[in-house]
Scaffold this motif. Structure first.
Motif, mmCIF file in Angstrom:
data_model
loop_
_atom_site.group_PDB
_atom_site.id
_atom_site.type_symbol
_atom_site.label_atom_id
_atom_site.label_comp_id
_atom_site.label_asym_id
_atom_site.label_seq_id
_atom_site.Cartn_x
_atom_site.Cartn_y
_atom_site.Cartn_z
ATOM 1 N N PRO A 13 95.132 -46.023 100.794
ATOM 2 C CA PRO A 13 94.085 -46.492 101.712
ATOM 3 C C PRO A 13 93.855 -45.507 102.847
ATOM 4 O O PRO A 13 94.781 -44.864 103.333
ATOM 5 N N SER A 39 87.750 -47.819 107.520
ATOM 6 C CA SER A 39 88.787 -48.842 107.382
ATOM 7 C C SER A 39 89.470 -48.734 106.029
ATOM 8 O O SER A 39 89.111 -47.907 105.195
ATOM 9 N N ASP A 55 89.363 -50.298 103.325
ATOM 10 C CA ASP A 55 88.730 -50.607 102.044
ATOM 11 C C ASP A 55 88.283 -49.333 101.333
ATOM 12 O O ASP A 55 87.874 -49.376 100.170
ATOM 13 N N ARG A 109 85.549 -46.958 97.063
ATOM 14 C CA ARG A 109 85.750 -48.345 97.471
ATOM 15 C C ARG A 109 85.431 -49.216 96.266
ATOM 16 O O ARG A 109 84.725 -48.784 95.338
#
Length: 257
Positions: free
Chosen positions: A62, A49, A51, A86
């Motif tokens: 991202p 994802s 993050d 992250r």
């Protein structure tokens, strides 16, 4: 039949925050204006994802990666390694103004080229294990329409067969291109076998088929996964990619399906 993960791919594409490409910036739906140097992500198993991020051109980019599709084109980092990070929020008892801590969660060696595919293999728990991955050069000249590029990311030597001419024997980590055309009902059938106990013995691991429109090329990732019974099995994931009319120029991004 192998059905592309359209729901997962749609979620990935809708959730993306497109990074700045300066004058090269363009929506993913505009292949003619895509950046000249880019990478695209896909994932095996779990998704990655937003993050998770990396840095390119002094900006955070991202990462959204899911099985069954490629991400939109993203800028290549200048380094020879793609470092994934992250941010960990400061603890509740941290002093006011405390900044998040950056944690490296993986690194992928970047192969030379202007258009790359990056395959990520996320762990079950990203806080305990690193994201694994590998990059591959992409080209319409070597991988065009009505062909499949097969990647053996399993721990076994495999034999891939599709039709009369589509046979590949791949070592662990190997990949190759074979003809891949529909023979009935718009689908192409294929088989995957793994090396048996003797040198000339093969054991059938999967018998499958995938929709194969004539103006598409295909990426088939063969991997070892855990099934619902907790057993390790060899299976495959198929990504179909439309081939644009100007594919001979090898400059266009094509949408994932």
């Amino acid at each position: 039949m192998k059905i592309p993960a359209l729901i997962a791919c749609a979620a990935v594409l809708l959730g993306m925050v497109a990074p700045a490409f300066s004058q090269d910036a363009a929506p993913a739906s505009s292949p003619e204006a895509s950046p000249k140097r880019y990478l695209r992500f896909t994932a095996l198993g779990k998704s990655v994802s937003g993050d998770v991020f990396y840095e390119a051109g002094g900006q955070k980019v991202p990462v959204f990666a899911s099985a069954g599709c490629f991400s939109q084109p993203l800028p290549l980092p200048k380094d020879k390694a793609l470092h994934l990070f992250r941010e960990i929020p400061p603890p509740p008892n941290a002093p006011a103004g405390a900044k998040p801590q950056r944690q490296e969660v993986g690194a992928v060696e970047i192969t030379e080229g202007t258009k790359l595919l990056v395959v990520l293999v996320p762990p079950q728990d990203i806080t305990k294990e690193k994201i694994q991955g590998r990059s591959y050069k992409d080209s319409y000249q070597s991988h065009g329409g009505r062909t499949a590029r097969v990647f053996n990311v399993s721990p076994k030597e495999i034999l891939f067969r599709s039709g009369q001419k589509g046979t590949l024997q791949l070592e662990v980590g190997g990949n190759g291109v074979v003809p891949f055309e529909a023979v009935a009902y718009g689908s192409a059938a294929y088989q995957i076998a793994i090396r048996g106990t003797t040198a000339d013995a093969w054991k059938l691991a999967e018998n499958a088929e995938a929709a194969a429109p004539s103006n598409y090329r295909f990426f088939i990732f063969v991997a070892e996964v855990i099934d619902t019974d907790g057993k390790k099995i060899i299976t495959s994931a198929v990504i179909s990619d439309p081939v644009p009319e100007n594919s001979n120029e090898d400059t266009s991004f094509v949408n994932a399906h």
